[in-house]
Design a protein around this motif. Sequence first.
Motif, PDB file in Angstrom:
ATOM      1  N   TYR A   1       0.827  -1.209   0.000  1.00  0.00           N
ATOM      2  CA  TYR A   1       0.000   0.000   0.000  1.00  0.00           C
ATOM      3  C   TYR A   1       0.864   1.264   0.000  1.00  0.00           C
ATOM      4  CZ  TYR A   1      -3.141   3.609   1.812  1.00  0.00           C
ATOM      5  OH  TYR A   1      -3.839   4.769   2.008  1.00  0.00           O
ATOM      6  N   ILE A   2       1.908   1.270   0.817  1.00  0.00           N
ATOM      7  CA  ILE A   2       2.767   2.460   0.902  1.00  0.00           C
ATOM      8  C   ILE A   2       3.901   2.417  -0.123  1.00  0.00           C
ATOM      9  CG2 ILE A   2       2.234   2.894   3.328  1.00  0.00           C
ATOM     10  CD1 ILE A   2       5.034   1.761   4.012  1.00  0.00           C
TER      11      ILE A   2
ATOM     12  N   GLU B   1      -6.161  -1.931  15.472  1.00  0.00           N
ATOM     13  CA  GLU B   1      -6.111  -0.554  15.972  1.00  0.00           C
ATOM     14  C   GLU B   1      -6.408   0.429  14.845  1.00  0.00           C
ATOM     15  OE1 GLU B   1      -2.837  -0.897  19.560  1.00  0.00           O
ATOM     16  OE2 GLU B   1      -2.096  -0.631  17.506  1.00  0.00           O
ATOM     17  N   LEU B   2      -5.875   0.136  13.660  1.00  0.00           N
ATOM     18  CA  LEU B   2      -6.151   0.978  12.499  1.00  0.00           C
ATOM     19  C   LEU B   2      -7.635   0.901  12.140  1.00  0.00           C
ATOM     20  CD1 LEU B   2      -4.840   2.821  10.344  1.00  0.00           C
ATOM     21  CD2 LEU B   2      -4.599   0.782   8.914  1.00  0.00           C
ATOM     22  N   GLU B   3      -8.193  -0.300  12.203  1.00  0.00           N
ATOM     23  CA  GLU B   3      -9.629  -0.463  11.923  1.00  0.00           C
ATOM     24  C   GLU B   3     -10.474   0.310  12.930  1.00  0.00           C
ATOM     25  OE1 GLU B   3     -10.247  -4.696   9.758  1.00  0.00           O
ATOM     26  OE2 GLU B   3      -9.574  -4.812  11.837  1.00  0.00           O
ATOM     27  N   ALA B   4     -10.064   0.332  14.178  1.00  0.00           N
ATOM     28  CA  ALA B   4     -10.805   1.081  15.199  1.00  0.00           C
ATOM     29  C   ALA B   4     -10.773   2.579  14.893  1.00  0.00           C
ATOM     30  CB  ALA B   4     -10.233   0.804  16.583  1.00  0.00           C
ATOM     31  N   LYS B   5      -9.618   3.077  14.436  1.00  0.00           N
ATOM     32  CA  LYS B   5      -9.515   4.486  14.045  1.00  0.00           C
ATOM     33  C   LYS B   5     -10.420   4.790  12.859  1.00  0.00           C
ATOM     34  CE  LYS B   5      -4.760   5.866  14.977  1.00  0.00           C
ATOM     35  NZ  LYS B   5      -3.532   6.248  14.273  1.00  0.00           N
ATOM     36  N   ALA B   6     -10.598   3.817  11.981  1.00  0.00           N
ATOM     37  CA  ALA B   6     -11.369   4.014  10.753  1.00  0.00           C
ATOM     38  C   ALA B   6     -12.838   4.293  11.030  1.00  0.00           C
ATOM     39  CB  ALA B   6     -11.228   2.791   9.852  1.00  0.00           C
ATOM     40  N   GLU B   7     -13.312   3.879  12.181  1.00  0.00           N
ATOM     41  CA  GLU B   7     -14.723   4.074  12.509  1.00  0.00           C
ATOM     42  C   GLU B   7     -15.110   5.549  12.551  1.00  0.00           C
ATOM     43  OE1 GLU B   7     -15.857   1.824  15.954  1.00  0.00           O
ATOM     44  OE2 GLU B   7     -14.914   0.012  15.161  1.00  0.00           O
ATOM     45  N   GLY B   8     -14.170   6.427  12.871  1.00  0.00           N
ATOM     46  CA  GLY B   8     -14.492   7.842  12.946  1.00  0.00           C
ATOM     47  C   GLY B   8     -13.750   8.705  11.949  1.00  0.00           C
TER      48      GLY B   8
ATOM     49  N   GLU C   1     -10.868   4.406   4.263  1.00  0.00           N
ATOM     50  CA  GLU C   1     -10.477   4.115   2.877  1.00  0.00           C
ATOM     51  C   GLU C   1      -9.138   3.380   2.840  1.00  0.00           C
ATOM     52  OE1 GLU C   1     -11.029   3.611  -1.020  1.00  0.00           O
ATOM     53  OE2 GLU C   1     -12.504   4.485   0.337  1.00  0.00           O
ATOM     54  N   GLN C   2      -8.232   3.762   3.706  1.00  0.00           N
ATOM     55  CA  GLN C   2      -6.928   3.089   3.803  1.00  0.00           C
ATOM     56  C   GLN C   2      -7.127   1.621   4.193  1.00  0.00           C
ATOM     57  OE1 GLN C   2      -4.423   4.711   6.895  1.00  0.00           O
ATOM     58  NE2 GLN C   2      -2.601   3.710   6.102  1.00  0.00           N
ATOM     59  N   VAL C   3      -7.948   1.378   5.195  1.00  0.00           N
ATOM     60  CA  VAL C   3      -8.227   0.014   5.642  1.00  0.00           C
ATOM     61  C   VAL C   3      -8.848  -0.790   4.506  1.00  0.00           C
ATOM     62  CG1 VAL C   3      -9.734  -1.360   7.156  1.00  0.00           C
ATOM     63  CG2 VAL C   3      -8.401   0.539   8.095  1.00  0.00           C
ATOM     64  N   LYS C   4      -9.801  -0.208   3.819  1.00  0.00           N
ATOM     65  CA  LYS C   4     -10.472  -0.873   2.702  1.00  0.00           C
ATOM     66  C   LYS C   4      -9.463  -1.257   1.609  1.00  0.00           C
ATOM     67  CE  LYS C   4     -14.039  -0.018  -0.761  1.00  0.00           C
ATOM     68  NZ  LYS C   4     -14.984   0.980  -1.288  1.00  0.00           N
ATOM     69  N   THR C   5      -8.560  -0.348   1.288  1.00  0.00           N
ATOM     70  CA  THR C   5      -7.560  -0.601   0.255  1.00  0.00           C
ATOM     71  C   THR C   5      -6.592  -1.700   0.686  1.00  0.00           C
ATOM     72  OG1 THR C   5      -7.719   1.691  -0.491  1.00  0.00           O
ATOM     73  CG2 THR C   5      -5.764   0.458  -1.171  1.00  0.00           C
ATOM     74  N   ILE C   6      -6.144  -1.667   1.927  1.00  0.00           N
ATOM     75  CA  ILE C   6      -5.226  -2.695   2.422  1.00  0.00           C
ATOM     76  C   ILE C   6      -5.910  -4.055   2.408  1.00  0.00           C
ATOM     77  CG2 ILE C   6      -3.948  -3.501   4.452  1.00  0.00           C
ATOM     78  CD1 ILE C   6      -3.454  -0.472   5.078  1.00  0.00           C
ATOM     79  N   ARG C   7      -7.157  -4.107   2.820  1.00  0.00           N
ATOM     80  CA  ARG C   7      -7.905  -5.390   2.779  1.00  0.00           C
ATOM     81  C   ARG C   7      -8.023  -5.887   1.325  1.00  0.00           C
ATOM     82  NH1 ARG C   7      -8.831  -8.358   7.239  1.00  0.00           N
ATOM     83  NH2 ARG C   7      -9.366  -7.122   9.035  1.00  0.00           N
TER      84      ARG C   7
END
Length: 76
Positions: free
Chosen positions: A14-15, A53-60, A66-72
Amino acid sequence: MASDYAFIRAYCKYIEAREPYLDDLVRRARRENAHKDVYAYDDDAKRWILFSELEAKAEGDAAVAEQVKTIRAIMR
């Protein structure tokens, strides 16, 4: 290609990290017996960061979501 530490591998893709960085990070995770859910290491805090932890941040945060979605998607 090895399949352990899938979150690290997907995040590095991703990065657009170079292969040596990815290899070093995976070797470190193996050596430290890091949880399989880690995706990065925080040098300042001296700890592994869990993907959950990243997924938890994604909630708000739409950008993080979008980052989580792309990594998945990379992991598929």
